[in-house]
Every structure is written in structure tokens, then in C-alpha cells.
Scaffold this motif. Structure first.
Motif, PDB file in Angstrom:
ATOM      1  N   GLY A   1      55.318  32.848 -21.807  1.00  0.00           N
ATOM      2  CA  GLY A   1      54.974  31.883 -20.771  1.00  0.00           C
ATOM      3  C   GLY A   1      55.330  30.472 -21.178  1.00  0.00           C
ATOM      4  N   LEU A   2      55.746  29.660 -20.184  1.00  0.00           N
ATOM      5  CA  LEU A   2      56.041  28.241 -20.385  1.00  0.00           C
ATOM      6  C   LEU A   2      55.377  27.479 -19.250  1.00  0.00           C
ATOM      7  CD1 LEU A   2      57.572  25.935 -21.835  1.00  0.00           C
ATOM      8  CD2 LEU A   2      59.543  26.461 -20.386  1.00  0.00           C
ATOM      9  N   ASP A   3      54.373  26.656 -19.571  1.00  0.00           N
ATOM     10  CA  ASP A   3      53.614  25.897 -18.576  1.00  0.00           C
ATOM     11  C   ASP A   3      53.836  24.406 -18.796  1.00  0.00           C
ATOM     12  OD1 ASP A   3      52.643  28.331 -17.753  1.00  0.00           O
ATOM     13  OD2 ASP A   3      50.658  28.080 -18.661  1.00  0.00           O
ATOM     14  N   ILE A   4      54.381  23.714 -17.773  1.00  0.00           N
ATOM     15  CA  ILE A   4      54.706  22.291 -17.873  1.00  0.00           C
ATOM     16  C   ILE A   4      53.857  21.525 -16.865  1.00  0.00           C
ATOM     17  CG2 ILE A   4      56.537  20.567 -17.780  1.00  0.00           C
ATOM     18  CD1 ILE A   4      58.555  22.823 -18.250  1.00  0.00           C
ATOM     19  N   SER A   5      53.138  20.512 -17.339  1.00  0.00           N
ATOM     20  CA  SER A   5      52.277  19.713 -16.473  1.00  0.00           C
ATOM     21  C   SER A   5      52.095  18.333 -17.084  1.00  0.00           C
ATOM     22  CB  SER A   5      50.917  20.397 -16.276  1.00  0.00           C
ATOM     23  OG  SER A   5      50.231  20.509 -17.510  1.00  0.00           O
TER      24      SER A   5
ATOM     25  N   VAL B   1      53.387  22.399 -22.218  1.00  0.00           N
ATOM     26  CA  VAL B   1      54.073  21.114 -22.298  1.00  0.00           C
ATOM     27  C   VAL B   1      53.275  20.115 -21.471  1.00  0.00           C
ATOM     28  CG1 VAL B   1      56.191  19.849 -21.798  1.00  0.00           C
ATOM     29  CG2 VAL B   1      56.311  22.244 -22.556  1.00  0.00           C
ATOM     30  N   SER B   2      52.884  19.000 -22.072  1.00  0.00           N
ATOM     31  CA  SER B   2      52.154  17.942 -21.372  1.00  0.00           C
ATOM     32  C   SER B   2      52.983  16.664 -21.427  1.00  0.00           C
ATOM     33  CB  SER B   2      50.784  17.718 -22.016  1.00  0.00           C
ATOM     34  OG  SER B   2      50.062  16.713 -21.335  1.00  0.00           O
ATOM     35  N   LEU B   3      53.391  16.174 -20.242  1.00  0.00           N
ATOM     36  CA  LEU B   3      54.292  15.022 -20.148  1.00  0.00           C
ATOM     37  C   LEU B   3      53.577  13.841 -19.509  1.00  0.00           C
ATOM     38  CD1 LEU B   3      57.485  16.856 -18.810  1.00  0.00           C
ATOM     39  CD2 LEU B   3      56.933  16.292 -21.183  1.00  0.00           C
ATOM     40  N   GLN B   4      53.668  12.685 -20.153  1.00  0.00           N
ATOM     41  CA  GLN B   4      53.087  11.472 -19.595  1.00  0.00           C
ATOM     42  C   GLN B   4      53.988  10.907 -18.497  1.00  0.00           C
ATOM     43  OE1 GLN B   4      51.887   8.651 -22.646  1.00  0.00           O
ATOM     44  NE2 GLN B   4      51.378  10.298 -24.080  1.00  0.00           N
ATOM     45  N   SER B   5      53.452   9.990 -17.708  1.00  0.00           N
ATOM     46  CA  SER B   5      54.230   9.356 -16.635  1.00  0.00           C
ATOM     47  C   SER B   5      55.496   8.724 -17.204  1.00  0.00           C
ATOM     48  CB  SER B   5      53.394   8.281 -15.931  1.00  0.00           C
ATOM     49  OG  SER B   5      52.358   8.864 -15.186  1.00  0.00           O
ATOM     50  N   GLY B   6      56.616   8.969 -16.520  1.00  0.00           N
ATOM     51  CA  GLY B   6      57.895   8.426 -16.960  1.00  0.00           C
ATOM     52  C   GLY B   6      58.648   9.316 -17.917  1.00  0.00           C
ATOM     53  N   TRP B   7      58.008  10.393 -18.396  1.00  0.00           N
ATOM     54  CA  TRP B   7      58.687  11.336 -19.276  1.00  0.00           C
ATOM     55  C   TRP B   7      59.376  12.414 -18.442  1.00  0.00           C
ATOM     56  CZ3 TRP B   7      55.188  12.632 -24.104  1.00  0.00           C
ATOM     57  CH2 TRP B   7      54.792  11.426 -24.717  1.00  0.00           C
TER      58      TRP B   7
ATOM     59  N   SER C   1      54.001  22.076 -12.881  1.00  0.00           N
ATOM     60  CA  SER C   1      52.994  21.385 -12.071  1.00  0.00           C
ATOM     61  C   SER C   1      53.253  19.894 -12.074  1.00  0.00           C
ATOM     62  CB  SER C   1      51.589  21.704 -12.604  1.00  0.00           C
ATOM     63  OG  SER C   1      51.344  23.087 -12.581  1.00  0.00           O
ATOM     64  N   ASP C   2      54.524  19.510 -12.095  1.00  0.00           N
ATOM     65  CA  ASP C   2      54.976  18.126 -12.014  1.00  0.00           C
ATOM     66  C   ASP C   2      56.038  18.061 -10.928  1.00  0.00           C
ATOM     67  OD1 ASP C   2      53.753  16.191 -13.773  1.00  0.00           O
ATOM     68  OD2 ASP C   2      54.485  17.359 -15.462  1.00  0.00           O
ATOM     69  N   THR C   3      56.660  16.895 -10.771  1.00  0.00           N
ATOM     70  CA  THR C   3      57.785  16.798  -9.850  1.00  0.00           C
ATOM     71  C   THR C   3      58.931  17.665 -10.364  1.00  0.00           C
ATOM     72  OG1 THR C   3      57.189  14.563  -9.146  1.00  0.00           O
ATOM     73  CG2 THR C   3      59.477  15.242  -8.805  1.00  0.00           C
TER      74      THR C   3
ATOM     75  N   THR D   1      52.344  23.658 -28.585  1.00  0.00           N
ATOM     76  CA  THR D   1      52.164  22.535 -27.670  1.00  0.00           C
ATOM     77  C   THR D   1      53.294  21.543 -27.898  1.00  0.00           C
ATOM     78  OG1 THR D   1      49.760  22.797 -27.753  1.00  0.00           O
ATOM     79  CG2 THR D   1      50.600  20.711 -26.921  1.00  0.00           C
ATOM     80  N   PHE D   2      53.987  21.176 -26.809  1.00  0.00           N
ATOM     81  CA  PHE D   2      55.148  20.298 -26.917  1.00  0.00           C
ATOM     82  C   PHE D   2      54.945  19.095 -26.004  1.00  0.00           C
ATOM     83  CE2 PHE D   2      58.109  22.858 -29.423  1.00  0.00           C
ATOM     84  CZ  PHE D   2      57.398  24.040 -29.479  1.00  0.00           C
ATOM     85  N   ASN D   3      54.354  18.046 -26.568  1.00  0.00           N
ATOM     86  CA  ASN D   3      54.041  16.852 -25.800  1.00  0.00           C
ATOM     87  C   ASN D   3      55.128  15.806 -26.023  1.00  0.00           C
ATOM     88  OD1 ASN D   3      51.716  18.214 -25.093  1.00  0.00           O
ATOM     89  ND2 ASN D   3      50.429  17.159 -26.580  1.00  0.00           N
TER      90      ASN D   3
END
Length: 203
Positions: free
Chosen positions: A132-136, A109-115, A162-164, A86-88
Motif C-alpha cells: 500500500g501507498l497512502d499520500i496525504s 507519505v505526508s506532504l506539507q503545503s507547496g510540496w 488524498s491531495d490534489t 514514512t516519507f515526509n
């Protein structure tokens, strides 16, 4: 100086919860985790990797985390991401990112707003077969994944965003990059004149 007898040099193994800061030198390898160990590495400031950074080994994947947008990883060397890790944290990739393989056990990968996650013109991200690499982002938050002109995604497994998604150029080689999960919403942004990237392996 060189170690006597040809022994391995400049290798650090992290077995506990650790705060990591500064620059990993080009000659160094920093590993984390081992049999029976779980780890949580917290980044402090702009952590620069000029060497080899392996946060987890084999089935012993843990978490790389950041407290704020000012804590992130700049990779100029090689980072190996273990399956199930997990890479936050935000990322600027100017080097090589290797995602290890294990069926149905992606790196998340879980990214907060602005990251953001940015693969620059010098960066390569390689997802191994069945890897697999899942980014959201957490519910209600939105971050950005940036693919810059000249960069390369070598996708032999699965990569889902699953982000911009901001596509300024570069090459996506192998399997298609998947955007979204089919049950949400998001944005894919192309510039007026996108850049290009090198050819993927095997043409």
C-alpha cells in the motif's frame, strides 16, 4: 577499482539518525536500518539518487523527512520503500520506485503545503501485491501529486491519494488509483489534452 575476491562493493548502511545530501552515485547502494534499529533520515537540499536507495529493510522501516520545500529527493535510479515506512518529503521520480508488500502496513507519505510528488515521463512506481501507498497532507494543508505523460503506475496493491491529483497523462496499470478516503474533499485536475503512457504489464 574492483574489490578483491568478488566481494560486494560500494554499499553503505545507515544505522543512526542521519542527514543525507548530494548525489548517490550509480554504483552505490545506500541502505538504512536493521534488526532493532530505528532511523530518521533528513534530506538536505536536492538529494539525487543515481544508484540504489533502500531507506529501511524488512520490518525495520523508519522515516525519510525534509525541513522545507527546498529539501527533496530526485530519483534517477531505484528506490525501495519498506512497508510501514514514512516519507515526509517531496519527490521527483525519473527512475523506479518499488513499494514493498506487507498486509495492512502501507507506506505513508505526508506532504506539507507547496510540496509535491511527481512521477515524470521516465518514472515508474510499482506497488506490490498486498502493498500500500497512502499520500496525504496534514489537516488544513494541501499538496500535489503529479502524473506526467509517459510515466507508469503499476498498482498490484493499493495506492490512495488524498491531495490534489494532477493527471497530465501516463498509465495506471492493475488496480485503480483511489482518490480520497470518502470523508473529505479534494481536486482531480486533467489538462485539456492529456498525454499518454505505455501499456502496463500483461496488456
Amino acid at each position: 577499482p574492483a574489490c578483491t575476491g568478488g566481494a560486494a562493493t560500494d554499499d553503505i548502511l545507515l544505522l543512526d539518525e542521519t542527514t543525507l545530501s548530494g548525489t548517490i552515485p550509480a554504483a552505490y547502494t545506500v541502505d538504512a536500518g536493521g534488526p532493532g534499529d530505528e532511523y530518521d533520515i533528513a534530506l538536505s537540499g536536492d538529494v539525487i539518487n543515481d544508484g540504489t536507495f533502500e531507506p529501511g529493510t524488512g520490518n525495520y522501516a523508519g522515516m525519510l523527512s525534509a525541513a522545507s520545500a527546498s529539501d527533496y529527493l530526485t530519483n534517477n535510479g531505484t528506490v525501495t520503500m519498506p512497508a510501514g515506512g514514512t516519507f515526509n518529503t517531496s519527490l521527483i521520480n525519473n527512475g523506479a520506485i518499488n513499494v514493498e508488500s506487507q498486509p495492512n502496513v502501507p507506506v505513508t507519505v505526508s506532504l506539507q503545503s507547496g510540496w509535491s510528488w511527481e512521477n515524470t515521463s521516465a518514472g515508474t512506481i510499482t506497488i506490490s501485491s498486498v502493498g500500500g501507498l497512502d499520500i496525504s497532507s496534514p489537516s488544513g494543508q494541501t499538496a500535489t501529486v503529479k502524473l506526467e505523460s509517459g510515466g507508469v503506475i503499476n498498482n498490484s496493491g493499493s495506492m490512495t491519494v488524498s491531495d490534489t491529483l494532477e493527471v497530465n497523462g501516463g498509465s495506471i496499470c492493475g488496480n485503480a488509483l483511489r482518490f480520497g478516503t470518502g470523508s473529505g474533499s479534494g481536486a482531480v485536475v486533467f489538462p485539456d489534452v492529456p498525454g499518454t503512457g505505455p501499456a502496463g504489464p500483461g496488456g
